[in-house]
Design a protein around this motif. Structure first.
Motif, PDB file in Angstrom:
ATOM      1  N   ASN A  61      -8.118  16.604   0.237  1.00  0.00           N
ATOM      2  CA  ASN A  61      -7.149  15.657  -0.334  1.00  0.00           C
ATOM      3  C   ASN A  61      -6.219  15.170   0.770  1.00  0.00           C
ATOM      4  OD1 ASN A  61      -5.487  14.157  -1.996  1.00  0.00           O
ATOM      5  ND2 ASN A  61      -4.491  15.923  -2.950  1.00  0.00           N
ATOM      6  N   PRO A  62      -6.704  14.272   1.656  1.00  0.00           N
ATOM      7  CA  PRO A  62      -5.886  13.856   2.803  1.00  0.00           C
ATOM      8  C   PRO A  62      -4.589  13.174   2.399  1.00  0.00           C
ATOM      9  CG  PRO A  62      -7.855  12.488   2.595  1.00  0.00           C
ATOM     10  CD  PRO A  62      -8.026  13.646   1.673  1.00  0.00           C
ATOM     11  N   MET A  63      -4.616  12.267   1.435  1.00  0.00           N
ATOM     12  CA  MET A  63      -3.407  11.545   1.055  1.00  0.00           C
ATOM     13  C   MET A  63      -2.410  12.472   0.358  1.00  0.00           C
ATOM     14  SD  MET A  63      -4.354   8.984   2.510  1.00  0.00           S
ATOM     15  CE  MET A  63      -2.685   8.361   2.370  1.00  0.00           C
ATOM     16  N   GLY A  64      -2.915  13.469  -0.340  1.00  0.00           N
ATOM     17  CA  GLY A  64      -2.018  14.385  -1.032  1.00  0.00           C
ATOM     18  C   GLY A  64      -1.268  15.299  -0.093  1.00  0.00           C
ATOM     19  N   HIS A  65      -1.791  15.497   1.107  1.00  0.00           N
ATOM     20  CA  HIS A  65      -1.150  16.404   2.054  1.00  0.00           C
ATOM     21  C   HIS A  65      -0.394  15.679   3.165  1.00  0.00           C
ATOM     22  CE1 HIS A  65      -3.929  19.299   0.160  1.00  0.00           C
ATOM     23  NE2 HIS A  65      -3.068  20.205   0.550  1.00  0.00           N
ATOM     24  N   THR A  66      -0.595  14.366   3.276  1.00  0.00           N
ATOM     25  CA  THR A  66       0.073  13.631   4.342  1.00  0.00           C
ATOM     26  C   THR A  66       1.582  13.709   4.218  1.00  0.00           C
ATOM     27  OG1 THR A  66      -1.780  12.096   4.508  1.00  0.00           O
ATOM     28  CG2 THR A  66       0.313  11.365   5.415  1.00  0.00           C
ATOM     29  N   GLU A  67       2.088  13.690   2.993  1.00  0.00           N
ATOM     30  CA  GLU A  67       3.533  13.719   2.791  1.00  0.00           C
ATOM     31  C   GLU A  67       4.158  15.053   3.173  1.00  0.00           C
ATOM     32  OE1 GLU A  67       5.645  11.207   2.018  1.00  0.00           O
ATOM     33  OE2 GLU A  67       3.854  10.014   2.398  1.00  0.00           O
ATOM     34  N   ARG A  68       3.316  16.067   3.394  1.00  0.00           N
ATOM     35  CA  ARG A  68       3.840  17.352   3.856  1.00  0.00           C
ATOM     36  C   ARG A  68       4.133  17.316   5.351  1.00  0.00           C
ATOM     37  NH1 ARG A  68      -0.046  22.010   2.514  1.00  0.00           N
ATOM     38  NH2 ARG A  68       1.747  23.197   3.284  1.00  0.00           N
ATOM     39  N   PHE A  69       3.593  16.302   6.027  1.00  0.00           N
ATOM     40  CA  PHE A  69       3.859  16.150   7.445  1.00  0.00           C
ATOM     41  C   PHE A  69       5.234  15.509   7.637  1.00  0.00           C
ATOM     42  CE2 PHE A  69      -0.957  15.454   8.401  1.00  0.00           C
ATOM     43  CZ  PHE A  69      -1.216  16.708   7.899  1.00  0.00           C
ATOM     44  N   THR A  70       5.840  15.775   8.778  1.00  0.00           N
ATOM     45  CA  THR A  70       7.122  15.128   9.141  1.00  0.00           C
ATOM     46  C   THR A  70       6.873  14.196  10.314  1.00  0.00           C
ATOM     47  OG1 THR A  70       8.373  17.064   8.411  1.00  0.00           O
ATOM     48  CG2 THR A  70       9.486  15.500   9.877  1.00  0.00           C
ATOM     49  N   LEU A 116       0.805  -1.221   0.000  1.00  0.00           N
ATOM     50  CA  LEU A 116       0.000   0.000   0.000  1.00  0.00           C
ATOM     51  C   LEU A 116       0.842   1.276   0.000  1.00  0.00           C
ATOM     52  CD1 LEU A 116      -2.758  -1.025   2.581  1.00  0.00           C
ATOM     53  CD2 LEU A 116      -3.021  -0.772   0.111  1.00  0.00           C
ATOM     54  N   GLU A 117       2.175   1.134   0.021  1.00  0.00           N
ATOM     55  CA  GLU A 117       3.034   2.317   0.092  1.00  0.00           C
ATOM     56  C   GLU A 117       2.816   3.296  -1.055  1.00  0.00           C
ATOM     57  OE1 GLU A 117       7.766   3.524   0.524  1.00  0.00           O
ATOM     58  OE2 GLU A 117       7.103   1.454   0.860  1.00  0.00           O
ATOM     59  N   PRO A 118       2.646   2.841  -2.329  1.00  0.00           N
ATOM     60  CA  PRO A 118       2.399   3.813  -3.403  1.00  0.00           C
ATOM     61  C   PRO A 118       1.135   4.634  -3.182  1.00  0.00           C
ATOM     62  CG  PRO A 118       3.047   1.687  -4.311  1.00  0.00           C
ATOM     63  CD  PRO A 118       2.796   1.468  -2.845  1.00  0.00           C
ATOM     64  N   LEU A 119       0.168   4.054  -2.488  1.00  0.00           N
ATOM     65  CA  LEU A 119      -1.083   4.765  -2.236  1.00  0.00           C
ATOM     66  C   LEU A 119      -1.020   5.619  -0.979  1.00  0.00           C
ATOM     67  CD1 LEU A 119      -4.104   5.285  -2.848  1.00  0.00           C
ATOM     68  CD2 LEU A 119      -4.621   3.214  -1.529  1.00  0.00           C
ATOM     69  N   LEU A 120      -0.440   5.062   0.102  1.00  0.00           N
ATOM     70  CA  LEU A 120      -0.450   5.737   1.389  1.00  0.00           C
ATOM     71  C   LEU A 120       0.780   6.598   1.640  1.00  0.00           C
ATOM     72  CD1 LEU A 120      -1.789   2.803   3.610  1.00  0.00           C
ATOM     73  CD2 LEU A 120      -3.091   4.615   2.488  1.00  0.00           C
ATOM     74  N   GLY A 121       1.862   6.331   0.941  1.00  0.00           N
ATOM     75  CA  GLY A 121       3.084   7.086   1.160  1.00  0.00           C
ATOM     76  C   GLY A 121       4.007   6.370   2.131  1.00  0.00           C
ATOM     77  N   ALA A 122       5.278   6.754   2.119  1.00  0.00           N
ATOM     78  CA  ALA A 122       6.301   6.070   2.906  1.00  0.00           C
ATOM     79  C   ALA A 122       6.078   6.236   4.414  1.00  0.00           C
ATOM     80  CB  ALA A 122       7.679   6.596   2.523  1.00  0.00           C
ATOM     81  N   GLN A 123       5.597   7.409   4.842  1.00  0.00           N
ATOM     82  CA  GLN A 123       5.488   7.655   6.279  1.00  0.00           C
ATOM     83  C   GLN A 123       4.335   6.868   6.907  1.00  0.00           C
ATOM     84  OE1 GLN A 123       7.231  11.637   7.471  1.00  0.00           O
ATOM     85  NE2 GLN A 123       5.822  12.264   5.864  1.00  0.00           N
ATOM     86  N   ILE A 124       3.195   6.806   6.232  1.00  0.00           N
ATOM     87  CA  ILE A 124       2.079   6.013   6.742  1.00  0.00           C
ATOM     88  C   ILE A 124       2.441   4.532   6.723  1.00  0.00           C
ATOM     89  CG2 ILE A 124      -0.323   5.369   6.394  1.00  0.00           C
ATOM     90  CD1 ILE A 124       0.052   8.186   7.422  1.00  0.00           C
ATOM     91  N   THR A 125       3.176   4.112   5.686  1.00  0.00           N
ATOM     92  CA  THR A 125       3.614   2.717   5.616  1.00  0.00           C
ATOM     93  C   THR A 125       4.531   2.384   6.780  1.00  0.00           C
ATOM     94  OG1 THR A 125       3.459   2.745   3.194  1.00  0.00           O
ATOM     95  CG2 THR A 125       4.809   1.014   4.186  1.00  0.00           C
ATOM     96  N   LYS A 126       5.391   3.312   7.161  1.00  0.00           N
ATOM     97  CA  LYS A 126       6.297   3.077   8.285  1.00  0.00           C
ATOM     98  C   LYS A 126       5.498   2.957   9.585  1.00  0.00           C
ATOM     99  CE  LYS A 126      10.693   4.679  10.193  1.00  0.00           C
ATOM    100  NZ  LYS A 126      11.756   5.717  10.105  1.00  0.00           N
ATOM    101  N   ALA A 140       5.047  16.600  12.895  1.00  0.00           N
ATOM    102  CA  ALA A 140       5.241  18.046  12.746  1.00  0.00           C
ATOM    103  C   ALA A 140       4.404  18.521  11.564  1.00  0.00           C
ATOM    104  CB  ALA A 140       6.711  18.371  12.528  1.00  0.00           C
ATOM    105  N   LEU A 141       3.500  19.474  11.807  1.00  0.00           N
ATOM    106  CA  LEU A 141       2.590  19.947  10.771  1.00  0.00           C
ATOM    107  C   LEU A 141       3.258  21.024   9.918  1.00  0.00           C
ATOM    108  CD1 LEU A 141      -0.698  20.234  12.847  1.00  0.00           C
ATOM    109  CD2 LEU A 141       0.147  18.283  11.546  1.00  0.00           C
ATOM    110  N   PRO A 142       2.848  21.124   8.650  1.00  0.00           N
ATOM    111  CA  PRO A 142       3.429  22.152   7.767  1.00  0.00           C
ATOM    112  C   PRO A 142       2.937  23.549   8.132  1.00  0.00           C
ATOM    113  CG  PRO A 142       1.675  20.983   6.636  1.00  0.00           C
ATOM    114  CD  PRO A 142       1.874  20.277   7.943  1.00  0.00           C
ATOM    115  N   ASN A 143       3.607  24.548   7.629  1.00  0.00           N
ATOM    116  CA  ASN A 143       3.251  25.938   7.867  1.00  0.00           C
ATOM    117  C   ASN A 143       3.296  26.690   6.529  1.00  0.00           C
ATOM    118  OD1 ASN A 143       2.846  28.501   8.821  1.00  0.00           O
ATOM    119  ND2 ASN A 143       4.872  28.717   9.749  1.00  0.00           N
ATOM    120  N   PRO A 144       2.139  27.220   6.061  1.00  0.00           N
ATOM    121  CA  PRO A 144       0.794  27.179   6.652  1.00  0.00           C
ATOM    122  C   PRO A 144       0.054  25.914   6.217  1.00  0.00           C
ATOM    123  CG  PRO A 144       0.763  28.545   4.715  1.00  0.00           C
ATOM    124  CD  PRO A 144       2.187  28.084   4.869  1.00  0.00           C
ATOM    125  N   PHE A 145      -1.115  25.721   6.868  1.00  0.00           N
ATOM    126  CA  PHE A 145      -1.888  24.520   6.595  1.00  0.00           C
ATOM    127  C   PHE A 145      -3.308  24.748   7.101  1.00  0.00           C
ATOM    128  CE2 PHE A 145      -3.346  20.261   8.028  1.00  0.00           C
ATOM    129  CZ  PHE A 145      -3.305  19.610   6.804  1.00  0.00           C
TER     130      PHE A 145
END
Length: 463
Positions: free
Chosen positions: A448-457, A404-414, A435-440
């Motif tokens: 678009n939750p999946m599109g913005h998840t990768e902006r999180f650290t 599911l990594e291509p769909l969810l992203g590396a961080q959610i997969t971890k 850590a949330l992005p600034n601004p958000f």
């Protein structure tokens, strides 16, 4: 000229006399109002006596027989003080019986209406959208599920078919309207219930339920309560029980305080009472949550507050949920936030949807999960269901997370692989710092939750 003037004076005097007689309080006026507001053309109204005593109008032994044979009786109806602006209205011994039955299915020992708007309020007027009920205090309320009238009552509540009795020692309502409740306080609730379809008998009790200053109830999403709490809840049957010491809520979905403690569950005895098609699912749930014992305790709390600062305000929150012998989760968040232009925190608290348009300026969210057997038991159940070993079940779960990594992203997969590590018994706790992005904005994330998840650290820590 004098004759004409005298005629006008006589006419005015007679008019005033007739008018004062029409509006003056009297026992006859009370009887007329009771007849008009409690009965209808198809019913029969009787009253033993109506009289005035010590600035109180009293009607005794009222009985209204409706066209279908049902009977409403009232032992005494009292109006204290000014009839048109009563200090208090007191109704003693009210009961409703269906035709052919000597026992009422609904009764109230006493109802007090302090500062009532009318000597005899009508049900239609009291339920109108614009009406505010100053106060109502029923005492010793009893409801018995029996007969056709009770069937109709419960069918309107979309209640499942059951038999039994409900008793409330005391109930207080103040400042009630279509969009707010000033006070709702219910004490000493007890009930004996029998589910007719499933053959399940249970006993219910509640020491107290109190709600203060509930507003926005006519607008979904804008509900807010100053304080609500319940205590001493118990529900039990043959071989099972649920208990809760207390629970409370203050504020709204975004800013406030909520929690519960002293929750005790003993639900193993429910299994033989369930339909056959539901037993396997329940048994799986029981095994994962309690290891098959059917017993666990729970407590939780959530507290959020708004801290006003010079440039950007902050939303600070923390909370936890603990399930004994299963798992626990704790969280904290600290987020600098700017509300939409010209929106105050008071407005946002009245309309929580305004928070969704607020701008976040970074911030941190920390979530800590600690396992007490929940995930390893999940692996055991997965293996049993697929008829494979636990090692194979864990390996399969890990493979699915990576797929599911291509769909969810590396961080959610971890994150998912960390939970699989706990499932395998290699770790027992996982802490995630986001850590949330600034601004958000919340709106961006919801669109678009999946599109913005990768902006999180994400930072992970396994123990």
């Amino acid at each position: 000229m004098s004759v004409s003037l005298g005629h006008r004076q006589l006419t005015a005097g007679l008019s005033l006399l007739f008018l004062s007689g029409a509006v003056s309080a009297s026992p006859q006026q009370l009887e007329a109002d009771l007849r008009e507001r409690l009965s209808d053309e198809a019913s029969t109204f009787t009253v033993a006596q109506v009289y005035e005593q010590s600035e109180t109008f009293i009607a005794e032994d009222l009985a209204i027989t409706y066209a279908n044979g049902d009977v409403l009786t009232i032992e005494r109806y009292l109006v204290e003080g000014d009839y048109h602006r009563p200090d208090n209205v007191l109704i003693n011994g009210m009961a409703v019986s269906e035709t052919g039955s000597s026992l009422p299915f609904f009764s109230i020992s006493a109802i007090e209406l302090p500062s009532a708007a009318q000597a005899v309020p009508s049900i239609d007027e009291m339920s109108a959208a614009f009406v505010v009920l100053n106060a109502m205090k029923p005492r010793d309320v009893a409801l018995s599920r029996q007969g056709e009238v009770a069937d109709e009552f419960f069918s309107e509540l979309d209640s499942p078919p059951f038999e039994g009795q409900l008793h409330i020692e005391a109930l207080t309502l103040e400042d009630v309207s279509s969009n707010a409740i000033g006070l709702f306080d219910m004490q000493g609730v007890s009930a004996e219930l029998n589910d007719v379809e499933r053959g399940i008998s249970s006993v219910f009790s509640l020491a107290n339920l109190r709600i203060e200053q509930l507003t926005g109830i006519d607008t979904p999403g804008e509900e807010r309560v100053e304080h609500a709490a319940l205590s001493g809840l118990n529900l039990s049957g043959d071989g099972w029980s649920i208990a809760l010491d207390n629970a409370w809520v203050e504020g709204n979905s975004y800013v406030g305080n909520a929690g519960f403690e002293g929750a005790l569950f003993d639900i193993g005895g429910l299994l033989p009472l369930l339909p056959l098609e539901e037993r396997q699912e329940f048994e799986t749930f029981n095994q994962i949550l309690t290891g098959g014992s059917g017993q666990f305790q729970a407590e939780g709390r959530s507290h959020s507050r708004w801290e006003e600062e010079k440039e950007t305000d902050r939303l600070v929150s923390d909370g936890y949920l603990r399930l004994s012998g299963a798992a626990g989760i704790e969280y904290t968040l600290d987020i600098p936030i700017t509300l939409p232009k010209n929106v105050s925190i008071e407005q946002a608290m009245q309309q929580p949807a305004l928070f969704e348009s607020a701008t976040l300026h970074g911030g941190d969210v920390v979530v800590a999960y600690s396992d007490e057997g929940l995930l390893p038991r999940l692996a055991t159940e997965m293996a049993a269901k697929e008829n494979i070993t636990e090692a194979q079940a864990i390996s399969r779960a890990l493979g699915q997370a990576r797929e599911l990594e291509p769909l969810l992203g590396a961080q959610i997969t971890k994150l998912m692989t960390g939970l699989v590590d706990i499932m395998a018994g290699h770790s027992h706790a996982l802490t995630v710092n986001v850590a949330l992005p600034n601004p958000f904005t919340f709106n961006q994330f919801m669109i678009n939750p999946m599109g913005h998840t990768e902006r999180f650290t994400f930072t992970f820590e396994l123990k």
